[in-house]
Write a protein that holds these residues in place. Structure first.
Motif, PDB file in Angstrom:
ATOM      1  N   PRO A  60      -8.473  46.547  37.704  1.00  0.00           N
ATOM      2  CA  PRO A  60      -7.334  46.046  38.367  1.00  0.00           C
ATOM      3  C   PRO A  60      -6.973  46.663  39.863  1.00  0.00           C
ATOM      4  O   PRO A  60      -7.890  47.693  40.266  1.00  0.00           O
ATOM      5  CB  PRO A  60      -6.166  46.749  37.243  1.00  0.00           C
ATOM      6  N   PRO A  61      -6.343  45.809  40.744  1.00  0.00           N
ATOM      7  CA  PRO A  61      -6.285  46.371  42.297  1.00  0.00           C
ATOM      8  C   PRO A  61      -5.711  47.603  42.302  1.00  0.00           C
ATOM      9  O   PRO A  61      -4.790  48.303  41.081  1.00  0.00           O
ATOM     10  CB  PRO A  61      -5.389  45.319  42.778  1.00  0.00           C
ATOM     11  N   GLU A  62      -5.982  48.550  43.196  1.00  0.00           N
ATOM     12  CA  GLU A  62      -5.714  49.722  43.567  1.00  0.00           C
ATOM     13  C   GLU A  62      -4.027  49.968  43.683  1.00  0.00           C
ATOM     14  O   GLU A  62      -3.706  51.049  42.877  1.00  0.00           O
ATOM     15  CB  GLU A  62      -6.078  50.185  44.882  1.00  0.00           C
ATOM     16  N   HIS A  63      -3.320  48.990  43.948  1.00  0.00           N
ATOM     17  CA  HIS A  63      -1.847  49.380  43.968  1.00  0.00           C
ATOM     18  C   HIS A  63      -1.131  49.218  42.776  1.00  0.00           C
ATOM     19  O   HIS A  63      -0.204  49.876  42.722  1.00  0.00           O
ATOM     20  CB  HIS A  63      -1.300  48.138  44.992  1.00  0.00           C
ATOM     21  N   ILE A  64      -1.916  48.813  41.689  1.00  0.00           N
ATOM     22  CA  ILE A  64      -1.350  48.763  40.487  1.00  0.00           C
ATOM     23  C   ILE A  64      -1.026  50.441  40.036  1.00  0.00           C
ATOM     24  O   ILE A  64      -0.076  51.016  39.669  1.00  0.00           O
ATOM     25  CB  ILE A  64      -2.039  48.237  39.247  1.00  0.00           C
ATOM     26  N   LYS A  65      -2.101  51.447  40.226  1.00  0.00           N
ATOM     27  CA  LYS A  65      -1.968  52.712  39.902  1.00  0.00           C
ATOM     28  C   LYS A  65      -1.429  53.562  40.657  1.00  0.00           C
ATOM     29  O   LYS A  65      -0.381  54.139  40.339  1.00  0.00           O
ATOM     30  CB  LYS A  65      -3.351  53.199  39.768  1.00  0.00           C
ATOM     31  N   ASN A  66      -1.157  53.133  42.077  1.00  0.00           N
ATOM     32  CA  ASN A  66      -0.158  53.756  43.173  1.00  0.00           C
ATOM     33  C   ASN A  66       1.212  53.510  42.521  1.00  0.00           C
ATOM     34  O   ASN A  66       1.944  54.591  42.583  1.00  0.00           O
ATOM     35  CB  ASN A  66      -0.487  53.265  44.586  1.00  0.00           C
ATOM     36  N   GLN A  67       1.484  52.537  42.187  1.00  0.00           N
ATOM     37  CA  GLN A  67       3.119  52.105  41.829  1.00  0.00           C
ATOM     38  C   GLN A  67       3.363  52.913  40.381  1.00  0.00           C
ATOM     39  O   GLN A  67       4.477  53.593  40.527  1.00  0.00           O
ATOM     40  CB  GLN A  67       3.039  50.632  41.854  1.00  0.00           C
ATOM     41  N   LEU A 123      11.147  46.419  37.574  1.00  0.00           N
ATOM     42  CA  LEU A 123      11.106  45.134  38.416  1.00  0.00           C
ATOM     43  C   LEU A 123      10.228  45.261  39.758  1.00  0.00           C
ATOM     44  O   LEU A 123      10.534  46.199  40.317  1.00  0.00           O
ATOM     45  CB  LEU A 123      12.345  44.696  38.822  1.00  0.00           C
ATOM     46  N   VAL A 124       9.076  44.457  39.674  1.00  0.00           N
ATOM     47  CA  VAL A 124       8.057  44.602  40.951  1.00  0.00           C
ATOM     48  C   VAL A 124       8.092  43.287  41.546  1.00  0.00           C
ATOM     49  O   VAL A 124       7.806  42.281  41.213  1.00  0.00           O
ATOM     50  CB  VAL A 124       6.906  45.071  40.562  1.00  0.00           C
ATOM     51  N   SER A 125       8.456  43.074  42.932  1.00  0.00           N
ATOM     52  CA  SER A 125       8.738  42.172  43.715  1.00  0.00           C
ATOM     53  C   SER A 125       7.229  41.755  44.391  1.00  0.00           C
ATOM     54  O   SER A 125       6.735  42.665  44.705  1.00  0.00           O
ATOM     55  CB  SER A 125       9.585  42.150  44.911  1.00  0.00           C
ATOM     56  N   GLU A 126       6.886  40.391  43.871  1.00  0.00           N
ATOM     57  CA  GLU A 126       5.605  40.028  44.577  1.00  0.00           C
ATOM     58  C   GLU A 126       5.447  39.848  45.798  1.00  0.00           C
ATOM     59  O   GLU A 126       4.414  39.661  46.626  1.00  0.00           O
ATOM     60  CB  GLU A 126       4.996  38.892  43.584  1.00  0.00           C
ATOM     61  N   THR A 127       6.735  39.374  46.411  1.00  0.00           N
ATOM     62  CA  THR A 127       6.749  38.970  47.927  1.00  0.00           C
ATOM     63  C   THR A 127       7.401  39.848  48.827  1.00  0.00           C
ATOM     64  O   THR A 127       7.182  39.816  50.132  1.00  0.00           O
ATOM     65  CB  THR A 127       7.669  37.616  47.889  1.00  0.00           C
ATOM     66  N   THR A 128       7.894  41.018  48.175  1.00  0.00           N
ATOM     67  CA  THR A 128       8.407  42.030  49.140  1.00  0.00           C
ATOM     68  C   THR A 128       7.858  43.207  48.627  1.00  0.00           C
ATOM     69  O   THR A 128       7.114  43.125  47.489  1.00  0.00           O
ATOM     70  CB  THR A 128       9.908  42.215  49.421  1.00  0.00           C
ATOM     71  N   ASP A 129       8.237  44.465  49.180  1.00  0.00           N
ATOM     72  CA  ASP A 129       7.755  45.758  48.709  1.00  0.00           C
ATOM     73  C   ASP A 129       8.756  46.319  47.644  1.00  0.00           C
ATOM     74  O   ASP A 129       8.753  47.635  47.202  1.00  0.00           O
ATOM     75  CB  ASP A 129       7.281  46.916  49.818  1.00  0.00           C
ATOM     76  N   LEU A 130       9.690  45.536  47.328  1.00  0.00           N
ATOM     77  CA  LEU A 130      10.725  46.197  46.439  1.00  0.00           C
ATOM     78  C   LEU A 130      10.135  46.489  44.865  1.00  0.00           C
ATOM     79  O   LEU A 130       9.438  45.695  44.467  1.00  0.00           O
ATOM     80  CB  LEU A 130      11.593  44.995  46.227  1.00  0.00           C
ATOM     81  N   VAL A 131      10.462  47.715  44.552  1.00  0.00           N
ATOM     82  CA  VAL A 131      10.136  48.095  43.379  1.00  0.00           C
ATOM     83  C   VAL A 131      11.369  48.728  42.609  1.00  0.00           C
ATOM     84  O   VAL A 131      11.884  49.765  43.214  1.00  0.00           O
ATOM     85  CB  VAL A 131       9.074  49.072  43.154  1.00  0.00           C
ATOM     86  N   ILE A 132      11.991  48.341  41.434  1.00  0.00           N
ATOM     87  CA  ILE A 132      13.219  48.924  41.100  1.00  0.00           C
ATOM     88  C   ILE A 132      13.204  49.012  39.538  1.00  0.00           C
ATOM     89  O   ILE A 132      12.456  48.393  38.890  1.00  0.00           O
ATOM     90  CB  ILE A 132      14.530  47.761  41.225  1.00  0.00           C
ATOM     91  N   ASP A 133      13.624  50.307  38.955  1.00  0.00           N
ATOM     92  CA  ASP A 133      13.862  50.435  37.473  1.00  0.00           C
ATOM     93  C   ASP A 133      15.197  50.354  37.351  1.00  0.00           C
ATOM     94  O   ASP A 133      16.252  51.091  37.929  1.00  0.00           O
ATOM     95  CB  ASP A 133      13.136  51.789  37.427  1.00  0.00           C
ATOM     96  N   VAL A 134      15.648  49.824  35.979  1.00  0.00           N
ATOM     97  CA  VAL A 134      16.776  49.664  35.493  1.00  0.00           C
ATOM     98  C   VAL A 134      16.859  50.239  34.141  1.00  0.00           C
ATOM     99  O   VAL A 134      16.117  49.943  33.311  1.00  0.00           O
ATOM    100  CB  VAL A 134      17.227  48.194  35.714  1.00  0.00           C
ATOM    101  N   PHE A 135      17.604  51.440  33.833  1.00  0.00           N
ATOM    102  CA  PHE A 135      17.697  51.776  32.737  1.00  0.00           C
ATOM    103  C   PHE A 135      19.104  51.581  31.971  1.00  0.00           C
ATOM    104  O   PHE A 135      20.170  51.601  32.827  1.00  0.00           O
ATOM    105  CB  PHE A 135      17.634  53.419  32.642  1.00  0.00           C
ATOM    106  N   VAL A 136      19.011  51.303  30.814  1.00  0.00           N
ATOM    107  CA  VAL A 136      20.509  51.036  30.032  1.00  0.00           C
ATOM    108  C   VAL A 136      20.604  52.083  28.880  1.00  0.00           C
ATOM    109  O   VAL A 136      19.640  52.196  28.010  1.00  0.00           O
ATOM    110  CB  VAL A 136      20.475  49.736  29.395  1.00  0.00           C
ATOM    111  N   ASP A 137      21.676  52.888  28.878  1.00  0.00           N
ATOM    112  CA  ASP A 137      22.035  53.756  27.834  1.00  0.00           C
ATOM    113  C   ASP A 137      23.254  52.959  27.045  1.00  0.00           C
ATOM    114  O   ASP A 137      24.143  52.859  27.438  1.00  0.00           O
ATOM    115  CB  ASP A 137      22.611  55.000  28.372  1.00  0.00           C
TER     116      ASP A 137
END
Lengths: 226, 180
Positions: A60-67, A123-137
């Motif tokens: 897989p591409p390098e950025h997967i592991k970095n993220q 959530l990982v955006s393919e068109t921007t550098d946005l990476v967000i995690d959403v957790f629900v309790d």
């Protein structure tokens, strides 16, 4: 293994992913109480896994592991550790340094220690550098949004959405890219999160004027049970 | 790929929150798991997204690995394959047949007992060879590509119920051939 031929076939179909959702759930329930059903599943899972040589390996591409590593770093203070490990790590000077770094970026205090997530959406955006995690309790009806990467848009605001099954998206509000957000949720759809996905769209400043996404969808991901 | 016992040790370390162990596990298993995602999803961007999702699940569920009955690689492959199949089916708007990960809680059947050996591998391949070629291809399509009964029926141009009957008979024959 004493399963009937029919149960063995159901176990094989379950392993292959051929059962209907209801039948798959029924088989999962059966496995919890019936060791023969569970043994039949293990039998098929192990035998089919022998076909794994037929999946070609692909790096897989390098950025997967970095993220993933960025994600782990953001999780480092909520990782379930055994009490012994925790004590050892807190005694270590290295750990103290790591904790200081975490404190410096302000995450340590931002995360409530009592928050126990049942669901996560990465959530990982393919068109921007946005990476967000959403957790629900679900038990405490709390939602936590952790921005892991990305910067605010000059063109508008990022808005978070949730959709249950094939239902219409419901807004979870405009994202704050710089801070962890916590939201109390007293809504009935929390019970449907096992079949849900979340999305981020780019909306005019202040959020969608219509209550539905109007701008480009930047990221979509299924909600995962933890 | 490394020895199974090493992967098992990495999972035990990951369960304790060891990020270095996670990094090592990723290095020695990600090419295989990415291969699984690519084959099922046939799209690089989606496969990469699902690969990340699978490793996040592995990180969170590593503690559960020790009490399930699967060998380490089978457990990892199952997580990646099920994640990929779920994505494939949600994209196709067919939300039935979810492969939400099943978490085994039994203490029996230790992993070593189920480790793959060349013998069991030959056994499965030999037994698949006893099936008619298209029936063997249908079984492989279901496992390797995550095809549903509807997908298989379309691919082999037979009615859905015929495909179901084919597959079930094939699975019974396989079990008879491989034994218990």
């Amino acid at each position: 293994m004493n399963s009937s031929p029919e149960q063995h076939t159901i176990a094989a179909e379950y392993t292959l992913g051929l059962l209907s959702s209801a039948d798959a759930q029924a088989f999962e329930q059966k496995m919890l109480t019936d060791p023969d059903a569970e043994a039949a599943y293990i039998y098929w899972a192990e035998h089919f896994a022998n076909l794994s040589d037929q999946w070609d390996e692909s790096i897989p591409p390098e950025h997967i592991k970095n993220q993933l590593e960025n994600y782990l770093k953001s999780q480092s203070n909520v990782t379930p550790l055994t009490k012994i490990d925790q004590k050892e790590k807190y005694r270590s000077p290295l750990w103290a340094m790591a904790a200081a770094v975490v404190l410096a970026v302000g995450i340590w205090f931002a995360l409530p220690t009592q928050f126990e997530a049942n669901y996560q959406t990465h959530l990982v955006s393919e068109t921007t550098d946005l990476v967000i995690d959403v957790f629900v309790d679900v038990d405490d009806k709390q939602l936590r949004i952790e921005p892991l990467q990305g910067s605010a848009s000059l063109e508008g605001d990022y808005e978070l959405w949730v959709a249950i099954g094939d239902g219409a998206p419901m807004s979870l509000g405009v994202l704050d890219i710089n801070n962890v957000q916590e939201i109390s949720l007293d809504v009935s759809w929390l019970a449907g999160l096992s079949n849900a996905h979340m999305a981020i769209s780019l909306e005019p400043k202040g959020g969608s004027p219509t209550g539905q996404p109007t701008g480009p969808v930047l990221a979509v991901a299924d909600t995962m049970a933890l | 790929m490394r020895e199974l016992s090493e992967i098992e040790q990495m999972l035990i370390d990951i369960a304790k929150g060891n990020q270095q162990a996670f990094s090592e596990l990723y290095d020695c298993t990600s090419a295989k798991l990415y291969g699984v995602c690519l084959r099922v999803l046939e799209d690089e961007a989606t496969a990469q997204d699902v690969l990340q999702e699978a490793y996040i699940k592995i990180w969170h569920k590593a503690a559960q690995y020790q009490s399930n009955g699967l060998s380490p690689m089978t457990w990892l492959i199952t997580i990646a394959r099920n994640s990929a199949i779920d994505r494939r089916r949600s994209q196709a708007s067919k939300p039935t047949e979810s492969m939400e990960d099943y978490e085994l809680e039994s203490q029996q059947d230790g992993p070593e007992q189920c480790a793959h050996s060349s013998q069991t591998q030959r056994q499965l391949e030999d037994c698949l060879n006893t099936l008619e070629p298209d029936r063997a291809d249908a079984v492989k399509g279901a496992y390797l590509e995550g095809l549903s009964y509807a997908d298989l029926a379309e691919q082999f141009s037979v009615p859905l119920n015929t495909m179901r009957t084919w597959l079930r008979r094939s699975l019974l024959k396989l079990q008879g051939c491989m034994g218990q």
